[in-house]
Enzyme design. Structure first.
Site, mmCIF file in Angstrom:
data_model
loop_
_atom_site.group_PDB
_atom_site.id
_atom_site.type_symbol
_atom_site.label_atom_id
_atom_site.label_comp_id
_atom_site.label_asym_id
_atom_site.label_seq_id
_atom_site.Cartn_x
_atom_site.Cartn_y
_atom_site.Cartn_z
ATOM 1 N N CYS A 117 0.780 -1.265 -0.286
ATOM 2 C CA CYS A 117 -0.051 -0.075 0.104
ATOM 3 C C CYS A 117 0.898 1.206 0.095
ATOM 4 C CB CYS A 117 -0.898 -0.003 1.143
ATOM 5 S SG CYS A 117 -0.174 0.175 2.776
ATOM 6 N N CYS A 142 -2.279 -3.481 8.502
ATOM 7 C CA CYS A 142 -2.066 -2.122 8.997
ATOM 8 C C CYS A 142 -1.542 -1.860 10.569
ATOM 9 C CB CYS A 142 -3.119 -1.440 8.874
ATOM 10 S SG CYS A 142 -4.029 -1.501 7.321
#
Ligand code: FES
Length: 143
Positions: free
Chosen positions: A35, A104
């Site tokens: 990402c 994350c």
């Protein structure tokens, strides 16, 4: 059911410990190759205790909430506690993250470990290098 828990939203809207520490004792920066998000953790260490911790996260809401929660969880704690903090513990403290956002929280675990390693390196403190092995299973944690 909402995608994000109240705790995630709260830490995203009002993140704790945002910023940097000038002349930090240790700095850890990690990124997610997929990402492109980046997390940087700064620590000030006093007698083996994390006296202060700050973060800068250029990433998604889950990464910001994870940074905020993770820094709260290690502030005032011994370095060994910071090293044993897992993304699972951070996720649980946030009352969960959606499955596709679990990676994350891995950034927070890795950035804290990198900051502690940097502290050891900068201060000539011996440590077990095998405990800081680099990630070999990107597909498993960076999805
Ligand atoms: Fe990149 Fe969350 S999507 S850290």
């Amino acid at each position: 059911m909402a995608l994000y828990t109240e705790k995630v939203m709260e830490h995203f809207r009002r993140p704790r410990n945002v910023g940097c520490i000038d002349n930090a004792d240790g700095v850890g920066e990690v990124g997610n190759a997929k990402c492109g998000d980046i997390m940087k953790i700064y620590i000030r260490v006093d007698n083996d205790i994390i006296a202060d911790v700050k973060f800068e996260t250029f990433g998604c809401g889950s990464a910001i909430a994870s940074s905020s929660m993770a820094t709260e969880m290690i502030k005032g704690k011994p370095l060994k506690d910071a090293l044993s903090l897992t993304n699972k513990a951070v996720t649980e403290a946030l009352d969960g993250l959606p499955a596709h956002k679990l990676h994350c929280s891995v950034l927070a675990e890795e950035a804290i470990r990198a900051a502690v390693k940097d502290y050891y390196d900068k201060h000539g403190i011996a440590y077990d290098h095998s405990k800081f092995a680099s990630c070999t299973d990107c597909a498993g944690c960076c999805g």
